[in-house]
Design a protein around this motif. Structure first.
Motif, PDB file in Angstrom:
ATOM      1  N   LEU A 127     -94.040  25.157-118.311  1.00 53.69           N
ATOM      2  CA  LEU A 127     -95.443  25.587-118.154  1.00 53.69           C
ATOM      3  C   LEU A 127     -95.679  26.193-116.775  1.00 53.69           C
ATOM      4  O   LEU A 127     -96.454  27.133-116.624  1.00 53.69           O
ATOM      5  CB  LEU A 127     -96.395  24.404-118.369  1.00 53.69           C
ATOM      6  N   LYS A 128     -94.994  25.674-115.762  1.00 55.99           N
ATOM      7  CA  LYS A 128     -95.159  26.199-114.401  1.00 55.99           C
ATOM      8  C   LYS A 128     -94.411  27.520-114.221  1.00 55.99           C
ATOM      9  O   LYS A 128     -94.895  28.442-113.579  1.00 55.99           O
ATOM     10  CB  LYS A 128     -94.584  25.200-113.376  1.00 55.99           C
ATOM     11  N   ASN A 135     -99.133  27.571-122.413  1.00 54.46           N
ATOM     12  CA  ASN A 135    -100.412  26.923-122.128  1.00 54.46           C
ATOM     13  C   ASN A 135    -100.359  25.466-122.576  1.00 54.46           C
ATOM     14  O   ASN A 135     -99.506  25.096-123.385  1.00 54.46           O
ATOM     15  CB  ASN A 135    -101.566  27.639-122.854  1.00 54.46           C
ATOM     16  N   ARG A 136    -101.274  24.694-122.030  1.00 57.79           N
ATOM     17  CA  ARG A 136    -101.410  23.315-122.477  1.00 57.79           C
ATOM     18  C   ARG A 136    -102.124  23.335-123.819  1.00 57.79           C
ATOM     19  O   ARG A 136    -103.023  24.158-124.027  1.00 57.79           O
ATOM     20  CB  ARG A 136    -102.232  22.566-121.440  1.00 57.79           C
ATOM     21  N   ARG A 166     -95.908  14.515-113.498  1.00 57.66           N
ATOM     22  CA  ARG A 166     -95.875  15.793-114.227  1.00 57.66           C
ATOM     23  C   ARG A 166     -96.734  15.753-115.494  1.00 57.66           C
ATOM     24  O   ARG A 166     -96.514  16.504-116.429  1.00 57.66           O
ATOM     25  CB  ARG A 166     -94.447  16.135-114.606  1.00 57.66           C
ATOM     26  N   HIS A 167     -97.688  14.812-115.536  1.00 60.04           N
ATOM     27  CA  HIS A 167     -98.496  14.730-116.755  1.00 60.04           C
ATOM     28  C   HIS A 167     -99.410  15.950-116.853  1.00 60.04           C
ATOM     29  O   HIS A 167     -99.770  16.565-115.844  1.00 60.04           O
ATOM     30  CB  HIS A 167     -99.290  13.419-116.811  1.00 60.04           C
ATOM     31  N   ILE A 168     -99.760  16.311-118.088  1.00 55.37           N
ATOM     32  CA  ILE A 168    -100.590  17.517-118.258  1.00 55.37           C
ATOM     33  C   ILE A 168    -101.936  17.170-118.908  1.00 55.37           C
ATOM     34  O   ILE A 168    -102.671  18.044-119.326  1.00 55.37           O
ATOM     35  CB  ILE A 168     -99.841  18.614-119.059  1.00 55.37           C
ATOM     36  N   GLY A 169    -102.237  15.889-119.000  1.00 57.33           N
ATOM     37  CA  GLY A 169    -103.519  15.466-119.569  1.00 57.33           C
ATOM     38  C   GLY A 169    -103.383  14.049-120.099  1.00 57.33           C
ATOM     39  O   GLY A 169    -102.279  13.626-120.436  1.00 57.33           O
TER      40      GLY A 169
END
Ligand SMILES: Cc1cc2nc3c(=O)[nH]c(=O)nc-3n(C[C@H](O)[C@H](O)[C@H](O)COP(=O)(O)OP(=O)(O)OC[C@H]3O[C@@H](n4cnc5c(N)ncnc54)[C@H](O)[C@@H]3O)c2cc1C
Length: 571
Positions: A127-128, A135-136, A166-169
């Motif tokens: 994602l980075k 996208n998330r 590194r969590h995304i939500g």
């Protein structure tokens, strides 16, 4: 050259800065070694490469990028188009694997645990490193048994926990009422609650292409439509391959100190070129997808049933302004262009109406496609019947290094392992001995910033849907497409879609598109989201490509026939 950007630093959002950077990048890129002809010349020049990589899917393109950024002399050949195998027909999720986590906990299995933990790390990196192409994505799983409510919720909290910083939500538990209010596509009958969690989503075909093009930016020599037809050996050690250009029929030899077999479902064919007695290690299973109008999904949330009654995954995801519905996995024979069977489509339609509050008719289907998952039997495993859950790297007696298995999400880690092994076993000293790709942004991502579509609207007068599409498809390279565009606001390839005619030119000039179907199925997503629209675009794509590439009547007829065949018989 693409920089090693520091991704922890905020992206620069000043329009002026972006514009200036884009122009200089664009110019450099234009001067770059991008034409397939130039790459072919180098492949034919009799150089000895450090590594020859066979296969231009996620694995091969990832390996090429890893090796090139370590400073190695790299050649990559792909028999068809980049990602024309499994890598353009995945579900397009960037995930750690919630299902493996369940197995890790239930069976206290450390291998599965590491698989999820590494998958989550790689999810974050993808994602980075490809911010424009990914996208998330929020996903909702409905729960119909009270016992599942704590079980699934705790599992997803563990999934969040494992991703660490590194969590995304954060996952959330949704009451029945809240779940039905927000997600009316869920079946109300018997619903107890829902859980909402996050994974990533990406454009797989363009990601593979971006990896290949970033590798060539770092000096790799790459070509699509070049097939390996045999391996060559000196003193019983592999030292290169015989190859044939599938477009011209011309054959020659490429020499390399090491050869890496990254051909996914076809890995055994290359292994048997090395050793005809080699026992097979690849098993393929198929997964099918159907694509419907966007009214069948929510724009930013997918629905996921991790396990149907017969043990499969079932999902409805938003993708490219459409609904992507699919399931995995049935054992399947290896074919280059698999097509979903009628029975598989019927199965999907039945299960969608059983599990979701969606009435889908066959006539609602705009496109359908399937992919072959290369599952690998670990040749070192004691239990020869078991399939490896991770990727497998095998070195043959005569020095063929095969890498197979894994998943799209972990392509970078797989590539790192393969190149580490290659340096060791082929005794190659790399200028940069360590992997360089952890923070390496792929082409289009370096100067990408979220609001860049506004810049395209203001500077080029694009409609909002076109600007948003160009921005997410090309990232900071979108201006190159915009400049090929006349008149200014752009001619759409097909009514109702943001895809521009200018992209055909761009694909030919900058992205090695050699066939009409390369443009329709991989440079743009058209064939994957609307088969009829893709068919209707064939004549215009042909016309633009024929003029740009000087095709004669025979080639035009061949291209039309091939495009129609792929669109009707399987991409
Ligand atoms: C239905 C389905 C859904 C999936 N969904 C996801 C998902 O959501 N997320 C995820 O992380 N993973 C997913 N995966 C897994 C992922 O797609 C694969 O692991 C990955 O794409 C495999 O890449 P590969 O490069 O190894 O193989 P491929 O993409 O098949 O590439 C191999 C390439 O080698 C080429 N080749 C073969 N023979 C030769 C030759 N002789 N000379 C030159 N080239 C040759 C082929 O043409 C092909 O392009 C999914 C898989 C399937 C089947």
């Amino acid at each position: 050259m693409q920089g090693h950007s520091d991704l922890s630093a905020p992206f620069d959002c000043s329009g002026f800065m972006i514009e200036r950077l884009q122009v200089s990048e664009a110019e450099e890129y234009e001067e770059g070694d991008v034409s397939r002809e130039q790459h072919l010349e180098k492949l034919k020049a009799g150089h000895t490469f450090d590594l020859l990589i066979i296969g231009g899917g996620a694995t091969g393109c990832g390996v090429a990028l890893d090796a090139a950024t370590r400073g190695l002399k790299v050649a990559l050949v792909e028999k068809n188009d980049f990602s024309e195998g499994t890598s353009s027909r995945s579900t397009k999720l960037v995930h750690g694997g919630v299902r493996y986590l369940e197995a890790a906990v239930k069976k206290l299995d450390r291998v599965q645990y590491h698989l999820v933990r590494d998958g989550l790390k790689e999810r974050y990196r993808l994602l980075k490193n490809a911010p424009h192409l990914s996208n998330r994505l929020a996903l909702v799983t409905p729960l119909y048994r009270w016992i599942d409510v704590p079980y699934v919720f705790i599992g997803l909290k563990l999934y969040d926990l494992l991703s660490g910083k590194r969590h995304i939500g954060h996952s959330q538990l949704l009451s029945r009422k809240e779940a039905l209010r927000r997600f009316p596509m869920l079946k109300a009958e018997g619903l107890k609650a829902g859980v909402l969690y996050y994974d990533g989503q990406f454009h797989d075909a363009r990601m593979a292409l971006s990896l290949a093009l970033t590798a060539q930016h770092h000096g790799a020599t790459i070509s699509n439509h070049v097939a390996v037809t045999g391996l060559i050996k000196r003193d019983d050690k592999i030292c290169g391959a015989e190859v044939t250009d599938s477009l011209t029929g011309e054959s020659w030899t490429i020499h390399a100190r090491g050869v890496i077999n990254a051909t996914g479902p076809f890995a055994d064919r290359i292994r048997q070129m090395d050793n005809p007695a080699a026992s097979e290690i690849i098993y393929t299973s198929t997964g099918i997808h159907i694509v419907l109008d966007k009214r069948f999904t929510l724009p930013d949330t997918g629905l996921m049933i991790p396990e149907t009654e017969d043990g499969r995954v079932l999902f409805v995801l938003p993708w490219e302004d459409h609904a992507l519905i699919g399931t995995t996995d049935e054992p399947a024979a290896i074919t280059e262009h698999p097509k979903p069977l009628d029975s598989e489509i019927e199965y999907l339609l039945r299960h969608v109406s059983r599990y979701f509050n969606l009435k889908v008719e066959r006539s609602d289907i705009k496109a359908a496609w399937s992919g072959l998952r290369p599952l690998v039997k670990d040749p070192e495993a004691v239990n020869t019947a078991s399939l490896a859950r991770d990727h497998v790297i095998e070195l043959s007696a005569d020095g063929l290094l095969t890498i197979a298995g894994g998943k799209w999400t972990t392509y970078r880690e797989m590539a790192m392992d393969a190149v580490d092994q290659a340096l060791n076993c082929f005794l190659i000293e790399a200028p940069n001995p360590d992997c360089q790709t952890r923070h390496l942004t792929v082409l289009g991502g370096a100067n990408y910033y979220e609001e860049g579509d506004q810049f395209l609207i203001e500077k080029y007068g694009f409609a909002a849907d076109v600007a948003a599409y160009l921005h997410r498809t090309y990232g900071d390279q979108a201006e190159l497409v915009a400049r090929l565009n006349t008149p200014q606001d752009g001619i759409r390839l097909v009514d109702g879609y943001p895809i521009l005619e200018a992209e055909v030119l761009y694909a030919v000039r900058y992205e090695m598109a050699e066939r009409v179907i390369d443009v329709l199925a991989r440079r743009t997503p058209l064939a994957l989201i609307d088969n009829a629209a893709a068919r209707s675009a064939v004549p215009r794509v042909l016309e633009i490509m024929a003029e740009e590439l000087g095709w004669d009547q025979r080639r035009c007829a061949e291209e039309t026939q091939l495009a129609v065949q792929r669109l009707s018989e399987g991409l």
